[in-house]
Design a protein around this motif. Structure first.
Motif, mmCIF file in Angstrom:
data_model
loop_
_atom_site.group_PDB
_atom_site.id
_atom_site.type_symbol
_atom_site.label_atom_id
_atom_site.label_comp_id
_atom_site.label_asym_id
_atom_site.label_seq_id
_atom_site.Cartn_x
_atom_site.Cartn_y
_atom_site.Cartn_z
ATOM 1 N N VAL A 290 0.832 -1.203 0.000
ATOM 2 C CA VAL A 290 0.000 0.000 0.000
ATOM 3 C C VAL A 290 0.870 1.257 0.000
ATOM 4 O O VAL A 290 0.613 2.216 -0.736
ATOM 5 C CB VAL A 290 -0.956 0.006 1.210
ATOM 6 N N VAL A 291 1.904 1.252 0.844
ATOM 7 C CA VAL A 291 2.792 2.413 0.927
ATOM 8 C C VAL A 291 3.568 2.597 -0.376
ATOM 9 O O VAL A 291 3.798 3.718 -0.823
ATOM 10 C CB VAL A 291 3.760 2.263 2.124
ATOM 11 N N LEU A 292 3.959 1.477 -0.997
ATOM 12 C CA LEU A 292 4.614 1.542 -2.303
ATOM 13 C C LEU A 292 3.677 2.178 -3.325
ATOM 14 O O LEU A 292 4.093 3.015 -4.139
ATOM 15 C CB LEU A 292 5.011 0.136 -2.756
ATOM 16 N N THR A 293 2.406 1.797 -3.266
ATOM 17 C CA THR A 293 1.401 2.377 -4.161
ATOM 18 C C THR A 293 1.249 3.870 -3.922
ATOM 19 O O THR A 293 1.147 4.655 -4.870
ATOM 20 C CB THR A 293 0.038 1.681 -3.945
ATOM 21 N N ALA A 294 1.252 4.275 -2.630
ATOM 22 C CA ALA A 294 1.142 5.691 -2.291
ATOM 23 C C ALA A 294 2.333 6.478 -2.840
ATOM 24 O O ALA A 294 2.184 7.596 -3.352
ATOM 25 C CB ALA A 294 1.047 5.864 -0.774
ATOM 26 N N ALA A 295 3.529 5.886 -2.760
ATOM 27 C CA ALA A 295 4.726 6.549 -3.295
ATOM 28 C C ALA A 295 4.655 6.654 -4.813
ATOM 29 O O ALA A 295 4.982 7.699 -5.395
ATOM 30 C CB ALA A 295 5.977 5.775 -2.879
#
Length: 447
Positions: A290-295
């Motif tokens: 999810v955090v990778l997607t946000a980045a």
């Protein structure tokens, strides 16, 4: 394109694209990663901090929306700053906004590479940086509709993660589920104290929450490429207040109800801690995705924003003012990508804290950008454009709400100046503005 006709951007963003772009701008890594630190500093009173900051950000967006609908052909909101505050101010804020998004993109590109090491620890970070940059560059130069589609799904993943968190909290509350920290109950919000520690730490929380909202104005970059801006822009902006209540406040209430806020670590995502605490062993991997997607979402938005900004700063003339056959400012995007790619070199030559310093300078600069936008709105309300024009989307309570928002932003800036951790970066931001103002007086066309 006819000879002498000014190039215009493609209106390839559908209402659902604009909705998700606006939503993506209000949900970032600040919630997924920064909430742990915010909770540890402020306790459950962080809910009030989010509500107060969210209200001022909503007013800022309403001011932006009113300006945008006076001329939806403008590529960026910088055009309104230039119109109502002068060419010099527009010059300084325009280049600051462009370089600010460049540094944000560099930070997010680095973050994406670091997140990939979770699954591929032996692969160098710079390899992933180049892959992500190449893929998202292709998305941005092919067509604006493809950019919108990519951003739609990036935002969707973030929304699903937050909704999953809220639903988990509701189910555990209804079942009074026991965890290693005790029983899941709403009273966990106040049983261990509602306000954490001392007042100065609560002020620091305002600064951190403000950073979580950074990029909320990005929907303002879509007006010139939205298919029906008179309908989609007001709807997207008005929905921001509901998004804040549901996604920020709702998620935080769920997190602090599942277990007492005193059990959360400042250095770890509370999402990871919650799912790990209830026995979901894959929590770290899920949240990392999810955090990778946000980045990736932020990097995608940065490429879009920096390309449009450079196109606008060129006055839609010259090399950077050219559009490709799909009406995308490809040359401007190319230049932005070259600078963003320097993240690979920066990470090789300098330690991590030096790179974070650059990002912090950009964050401090955004406070001034937002404040200048509010001043432009005040000037607009005093102009004949407002008194004689059609008011399609009036900001509530203006100019009183304008001045309150400016005071709030000034307060955040003072907090940055007073804290040892951010003092130097804030001073560097001030030096940047002094330097750009000096340069503006040397540019003859701004006279």
């Amino acid at each position: 394109m006819a000879e002498g006709k000014k190039p215009t951007l493609e209106r390839g963003l559908s209402p659902r694209h604009v909705e998700m772009i606006a939503l993506g701008g209000t949900i970032g890594t600040g919630l997924f990663l920064g909430a742990g630190s915010s909770i540890s500093i402020a306790g459950p009173s962080i809910l009030i901090v989010y509500m107060v900051t969210g209200l001022f950000m909503f007013w800022m967006m309403r001011a932006l929306g009113e300006l945008l609908l006076t001329d939806t052909s403008q590529t960026t909101f910088i055009a309104f700053i230039e119109k109502y505050l002068g060419k010099r101010t527009g010059f300084v804020i325009g280049w600051t906004y462009w370089i600010g998004w460049i540094t944000i993109a560099m930070a997010e590109l680095t973050a994406a590479g670091l997140y990939m090491k979770f699954w591929f620890p032996s692969v160098p970070v710079w390899v992933w940086e180049l892959i992500f940059l190449a893929v998202l560059y292709g998305v941005n130069v092919i067509a604006v509709g493809l950019f919108g589609e990519m951003e739609f799904w990036f935002a969707m993943i973030k929304i699903i993660a937050i909704i999953a968190m809220i639903i988990t909290g509701i189910i555990m509350l209804l079942g009074h589920v026991k965890t290693s920290a005790g029983v899941t109950q709403v009273s966990n919000l106040w049983n261990h104290g509602f306000v954490a520690f001392h007042g100065h730490k609560l002020l620091a929380a305002f600064q951190m929450v403000f950073f979580a909202f950074l990029g909320i104005e990005f929907v303002g970059m879509t007006a010139a490429e939205a298919k029906n801006p008179l309908k989609t822009i007001p709807k997207s902006i008005n929905n921001i207040i509901y998004r804040i209540l549901i996604f920020y406040i709702g998620a935080l209430i769920a997190i602090m109800s599942i277990q007492p806020w005193t059990n959360y670590s400042a250095n770890e995502s509370p999402f990871v801690q919650v799912f790990a605490g209830i026995g979901i062993t894959a929590a770290a991997g899920l949240i990392n995705f999810v955090v990778l997607t946000a980045a990736a979402s932020s990097l995608n938005s940065s490429l879009f924003a920096t390309g449009r900004m450079l196109f606008a700063l060129s006055g839609a003339k010259g090399y950077f003012g050219k559009l490709n056959r799909r009406n995308v400012p490809m040359n401007a995007i190319n230049m932005s990508v070259v600078l963003i790619a320097l993240a690979v070199l920066v990470n090789y030559l300098f330690p991590t804290n030096a790179f974070e310093l650059i990002t912090s300078v950009a964050s401090a600069a955004f406070i001034i950008i937002y404040g200048t936008l509010m001043l432009a709105h005040v000037k607009y309300r005093k102009s004949t454009d407002f008194s004689t024009g059609e008011q399609l989307f009036k900001m509530p309570g203006a100019p009183f709400t304008d001045y309150l928002t400016i005071l709030f932003l000034g307060g955040i800036f003072l907090i940055l100046l007073s804290r040892q951790e951010t003092q130097m970066t804030t001073i560097l931001a001030i030096v940047w503005f002094i330097g750009m103002t000096t340069i503006s007086f040397r540019v003859k066309k701004l006279a």
